[in-house]
Design a protein around this motif. Structure first.
Motif, mmCIF file in Angstrom:
data_model
loop_
_atom_site.group_PDB
_atom_site.id
_atom_site.type_symbol
_atom_site.label_atom_id
_atom_site.label_comp_id
_atom_site.label_asym_id
_atom_site.label_seq_id
_atom_site.Cartn_x
_atom_site.Cartn_y
_atom_site.Cartn_z
ATOM 1 N N GLY A 424 32.607 -31.356 27.699
ATOM 2 C CA GLY A 424 32.617 -29.993 27.198
ATOM 3 C C GLY A 424 33.456 -29.069 28.061
ATOM 4 N N LEU A 425 33.408 -29.286 29.392
ATOM 5 C CA LEU A 425 34.183 -28.448 30.311
ATOM 6 C C LEU A 425 35.682 -28.568 30.043
ATOM 7 C CD1 LEU A 425 34.001 -26.539 32.760
ATOM 8 C CD2 LEU A 425 34.083 -28.559 34.241
ATOM 9 N N LEU A 426 36.115 -29.734 29.588
ATOM 10 C CA LEU A 426 37.530 -29.923 29.259
ATOM 11 C C LEU A 426 37.961 -29.023 28.108
ATOM 12 C CD1 LEU A 426 37.774 -33.835 29.396
ATOM 13 C CD2 LEU A 426 38.556 -32.220 31.130
ATOM 14 N N HIS A 427 37.024 -28.661 27.229
ATOM 15 C CA HIS A 427 37.346 -27.889 26.033
ATOM 16 C C HIS A 427 36.820 -26.458 26.088
ATOM 17 C CE1 HIS A 427 37.358 -32.180 24.878
ATOM 18 N NE2 HIS A 427 38.334 -31.840 24.073
ATOM 19 N N ALA A 428 36.302 -26.053 27.260
ATOM 20 C CA ALA A 428 35.733 -24.707 27.381
ATOM 21 C C ALA A 428 36.839 -23.662 27.424
ATOM 22 C CB ALA A 428 34.874 -24.625 28.640
ATOM 23 N N ARG A 429 36.629 -22.581 26.696
ATOM 24 C CA ARG A 429 37.596 -21.478 26.669
ATOM 25 C C ARG A 429 37.058 -20.222 27.355
ATOM 26 N NH1 ARG A 429 37.516 -23.237 21.342
ATOM 27 N NH2 ARG A 429 36.384 -21.339 20.708
ATOM 28 N N GLY A 430 35.791 -20.200 27.682
ATOM 29 C CA GLY A 430 35.194 -19.005 28.259
ATOM 30 C C GLY A 430 35.574 -18.803 29.718
ATOM 31 N N GLU A 431 35.630 -17.559 30.111
ATOM 32 C CA GLU A 431 35.855 -17.233 31.525
ATOM 33 C C GLU A 431 34.639 -17.613 32.354
ATOM 34 O OE1 GLU A 431 36.505 -13.215 34.281
ATOM 35 O OE2 GLU A 431 36.856 -13.127 32.116
ATOM 36 N N LEU A 432 33.463 -17.461 31.750
ATOM 37 C CA LEU A 432 32.203 -17.874 32.362
ATOM 38 C C LEU A 432 31.574 -18.951 31.491
ATOM 39 C CD1 LEU A 432 30.693 -14.369 33.285
ATOM 40 C CD2 LEU A 432 32.089 -15.861 34.722
ATOM 41 N N CYS A 433 30.662 -19.711 32.077
ATOM 42 C CA CYS A 433 29.989 -20.759 31.294
ATOM 43 C C CYS A 433 28.576 -20.948 31.806
ATOM 44 C CB CYS A 433 30.769 -22.077 31.341
ATOM 45 S SG CYS A 433 30.941 -22.797 32.994
ATOM 46 N N VAL A 434 27.734 -21.523 30.944
ATOM 47 C CA VAL A 434 26.334 -21.751 31.272
ATOM 48 C C VAL A 434 25.849 -22.973 30.508
ATOM 49 C CG1 VAL A 434 25.512 -20.245 29.406
ATOM 50 C CG2 VAL A 434 24.031 -20.671 31.388
ATOM 51 N N ILE A 435 24.826 -23.636 31.042
ATOM 52 C CA ILE A 435 24.197 -24.779 30.373
ATOM 53 C C ILE A 435 22.812 -24.366 29.894
ATOM 54 C CG2 ILE A 435 23.418 -27.165 30.610
ATOM 55 C CD1 ILE A 435 25.254 -27.409 33.009
ATOM 56 N N THR A 515 34.126 -20.503 35.092
ATOM 57 C CA THR A 515 34.589 -21.773 34.522
ATOM 58 C C THR A 515 35.664 -22.428 35.379
ATOM 59 O OG1 THR A 515 34.094 -20.943 32.305
ATOM 60 C CG2 THR A 515 35.522 -22.873 32.454
ATOM 61 N N GLN A 516 36.654 -21.670 35.816
ATOM 62 C CA GLN A 516 37.726 -22.261 36.606
ATOM 63 C C GLN A 516 37.210 -22.766 37.948
ATOM 64 O OE1 GLN A 516 40.841 -22.995 35.537
ATOM 65 N NE2 GLN A 516 40.865 -24.137 37.459
ATOM 66 N N GLN A 517 36.268 -22.040 38.522
ATOM 67 C CA GLN A 517 35.679 -22.470 39.791
ATOM 68 C C GLN A 517 34.939 -23.792 39.615
ATOM 69 O OE1 GLN A 517 33.072 -19.471 41.563
ATOM 70 N NE2 GLN A 517 34.437 -19.390 43.327
ATOM 71 N N LEU A 521 35.728 -27.604 41.226
ATOM 72 C CA LEU A 521 34.705 -28.432 41.872
ATOM 73 C C LEU A 521 34.549 -29.787 41.182
ATOM 74 C CD1 LEU A 521 32.061 -25.637 42.422
ATOM 75 C CD2 LEU A 521 33.095 -26.989 44.252
ATOM 76 N N HIS A 522 35.378 -30.035 40.142
ATOM 77 C CA HIS A 522 35.359 -31.285 39.368
ATOM 78 C C HIS A 522 34.078 -31.464 38.570
ATOM 79 C CE1 HIS A 522 39.021 -32.305 41.425
ATOM 80 N NE2 HIS A 522 38.434 -32.359 42.597
#
Length: 732
Positions: A424-435, A515-517, A521-522
């Motif tokens: 999912g992280l590969l396809h995330a477009r948001g500046e921020l993200c949450v699970i 998200t970028q951070q 961190l992989h």
């Protein structure tokens, strides 16, 4: 010759008797089968007429002759490596020059490769050699190839054909007597297909220079050495990455974790080499000590355990004190939220990994729809596994809002939640993200609070952790104990850890990131079954910190004992994996001497594991002391020097009281006053956790990456649980 299909590599040493015949038969066979080829001969400083014989043959065959440099290591393996470097073909054939292996078998071997095999081994099914050689070959094949390395092919055969691609993925460091074993073993570990072709193994022409006893000893020794090494990781080639994603082969299995986290920083391995050495030395020392000084050894062991118990007690007391006196959680007021225009909120990606739980999708959609956040700024990803057709169909049949996306995660190993989140992280477009988990119901304004918390926080705050609690705390005794535990952990312990900048094992949900951070961190360790704990520790080692947000996500308390037991053993197994991973290089914690995170890590992660494992043993010892004191009392007392005894008594009397009191305080702080009386049953809850911990050890050994799936939605089929859910959050 400009682009040969097959490169035949022949290592030679004093092969004047056979080389001419071999080349003649080889040429006739390949030409008759319309195979374009080249022959590369590597001479290992022959002392007979081998080179003189080869010179005129250059004009008859597509032949190149090379001589190893004088400083090169002698041996067939290094000759073959030198020949491979000179090869131009897509397929390489290696064959000994002594005419024991028939070149007429090569076309059939090439056909097997064209049919899909990657390495083809000429299987010496019929041997016309001495009884001694047949016997030693059988012993080696049975003991070292099959039993030790799990290979049923004729590993020591001197005739093999393989795709040249293999050499770009496997690293060969041949011992003079182990090249064939290493080639076949690593080919198998790298996930390639191995096939065989039966041949007749002829008697060698001329006297062999091989000392059979010495060679057998060296081959067996090398086979054991290869087995003792940590299994190798074989990364995908660029074209494989472009097609399937970042991954690798390991012990013959294909893994696609969808991130670039180095394998040494993951739970792919149980133990690193230095850890194996330490455990072996420590175990041997302990056995010897018990044999010669059993009483002193047990006294020291009990003293160490008592000190650890006492230290954990004081540490938790300090955390609770810090959580009360200096609550550091980030607070965001309604007025602060109201000041931000809707157009200025950052884009947000929500990950929701689901697997075989279609019944909770409507509840999740309702909870996400209730979020107070601009719809056009949201990307809500339902991460569904490819083989979970029922949940996929359920999601597709629903009239999902435009901000929802159904993302099907391709089937691959490991089959874990963090692997799906990495995809999912590969396809995330948001500046921020949450699970969020599928049964989660976060505060409606949690995303806005987290966004403002990041704006308030320095860049080294890489994660904002919202608190977790349950919407069905009164469903049964188990949910009450579970709620008391969560109330203590998220409302007091986490804030205490944050106040001293200690490593924080994250909760499995409601973790907010830049998200970028997170990409830098992989992402998550796809092999750790408690990936949130691992990521929290990895953050601190990279110089980042986690802050706790004054917002709550309600989720479902596990109401089924068997389901809870499976879930808890997985969590504990993940803690064990996290401990082993981050103790491979404990010095990485010590970025600064005034931040001894390696010590707090021992207490937060290592101490919790140890206490769960030894609690039953210490309880049995204590109960036995009081029940049978006239009989065994003096013997038990002899293991407790005065200082140790005082710490043990304090931990027994005040420690258990304080831990129970902590649970009461946690319930009161969360306004679960009606649960306080059930805290007296918590010791039974602790005992169940200890049983789960011992199961976790077995799982770590037998199935380290197995994800024991937790069943969600149990409250929907329970009248009392459903009523509590409706009363708490208004969902059906």
């Amino acid at each position: 010759m400009s682009n040969p299909i097959v490169s035949v590599v022949i290592p030679v040493y004093n092969e004047a008797r056979t080389i001419s015949s071999l080349l003649s038969r080889l040429n006739q066979t390949l030409v008759n089968n319309h195979v374009e080829y080249e022959v590369i001969i590597i001479d290992d400083h022959s002392t007979d007429q081998t080179l003189d014989i080869l010179e005129p043959l250059r004009s008859l065959y597509p032949l190149s002759v090379y001589q190893k440099a004088t400083n090169d290591i002698k041996g067939k393996g290094y000759s073959l490596l030198a020949g491979f470097k000179q090869s131009k073909g897509e397929i390489i054939v290696m064959i000994d020059a002594d005419l024991q292996y028939p070149p007429e078998a090569i076309p059939l071997m090439l056909a097997r490769i064209q049919s899909g095999a990657d390495l083809v081994v000429a299987d010496r099914t019929t041997k016309k050699t001495t009884l001694t050689r047949r016997f030693t070959g059988y012993v080696f094949q049975t003991i070292f190839a099959q039993m030790l390395h799990g290979m049923k092919v004729d590993t020591q055969s001197g005739l093999k054909a393989f795709r040249k691609e293999l050499l770009s993925r496997i690293t060969l460091q041949p011992h003079p007597f182990s090249f064939d074993l290493e080639l076949v073993s690593k080919t198998q570990q790298a996930g390639y297909t191995i096939a065989t072709v039966p041949i007749v193994f002829e008697k060698r022409q001329g006297k062999s220079r091989l000392n059979l006893v010495h060679a057998s000893y060296q081959i067996g020794k090398r086979a054991l050495s290869l087995k003792a090494q940590n299994p190798e990781v074989f990364p995908f080639l660029p074209e494989m990455i472009a097609k399937e994603g970042h991954g690798f082969h390991f012990q013959g299995n294909k893994y696609i974790p969808h991130n670039r986290l180095p394998s040494r920083e993951t739970a792919l391995y149980r133990f690193a080499r230095n850890q194996k050495v330490f455990l072996a030395i420590f175990g041997l020392f302990l056995i010897v000590s018990l044999f010669f000084y059993w009483h002193t050894t047990l006294t020291v062991v009990i003293a160490v355990l008592t000190v650890l118990y006492f230290s954990d007690l004081l540490f938790n007391l300090y955390l609770i004190y810090r959580g009360f006196t200096n609550p550091p959680e980030i607070k965001v007021s309604e007025s602060e939220i109201a000041e931000i225009p809707e157009s200025l909120w950052p884009s947000y990606t929500i990950f929701c990994p689901l697997y075989k739980e279609p019944e909770v999708i409507p509840q999740f959609v309702r909870a996400m729809s209730n979020l107070d956040y601009p719809q056009e700024k949201l990307q809500i990803m339902l991460l569904l596994e490819e083989d979970d057709t029922e949940t996929i169909q359920k999601a597709r049949n629903m009239m999902l809002p435009d901000c929802f996306e159904i993302v099907v995660v391709p089937h691959s190993l490991p089959k874990t939640k963090p692997k799906a989140c990495n995809y999912g992280l590969l396809h995330a477009r948001g500046e921020l993200c949450v699970i969020y988990d599928a049964e989660d119901v976060p505060d409606p304004d949690q995303l806005k609070k987290a966004a403002l918390a990041f704006r308030k926080s320095p860049k080294n705050i890489a994660c904002i952790q919202a608190r977790l609690n349950f919407y069905n705390p009164h469903q049964n005794i188990l949910t009450r104990a579970f709620t008391a535990e969560y109330s203590l952990w998220f409302d007091l312990v986490l804030t205490g850890l944050q106040s001293i900048n200690a490593p924080i094992p994250l909760g499995g949900t409601s973790n907010h990131f830049r998200t970028q951070q997170l990409r830098d961190l992989h992402g998550w360790d796809a092999f750790n079954v408690t990936e949130d704990c691992d990521l929290g520790i990895r953050l601190i080692k990279r110089g980042f910190h986690t802050s706790v947000l004054d917002s709550t996500t309600l989720e479902e308390a596990n109401s089924d004992l068997a389901n809870w037991f499976s879930q808890r053993s997985r969590w504990i197994k993940g803690y064990m994996q996290t401990y082993l991973v981050h103790m491979r290089r404990p010095g990485e914690f010590m970025k600064q001497w005034d931040e001894p995170h390696v010590i707090t890590f021992q207490l937060v992660v290592g101490g919790k594991i140890l206490s769960m494992l030894i609690n039953p043993l210490m309880w049995v010892l204590t109960i036995a002391y009081f029940l049978f004191r006239p009989i065994i009392g003096p013997a038990i007392e002899s293991f407790y020097p005065a200082a140790v005894l005082y710490m043990a008594v304090f931990s027994l009397v005040f420690g258990n009281f304080l831990y129970a009191y902590y649970y009461m305080v946690g319930c009161a702080r969360r306004n679960h006053d009606e649960l306080i009386k059930f805290v007296f049953l918590v010791p039974l809850y602790w005992l169940a956790m200890s049983f789960a911990a011992w199961k976790a050890i077995r799982e770590l050994i037998v199935r380290p990456h197995h994800w024991a799936k937790t069943k969600h939605g149990l409250h929907l089929t329970n009248r009392k649980g459903l009523e509590q859910t409706q009363a708490s959050i208004g969902l059906v």
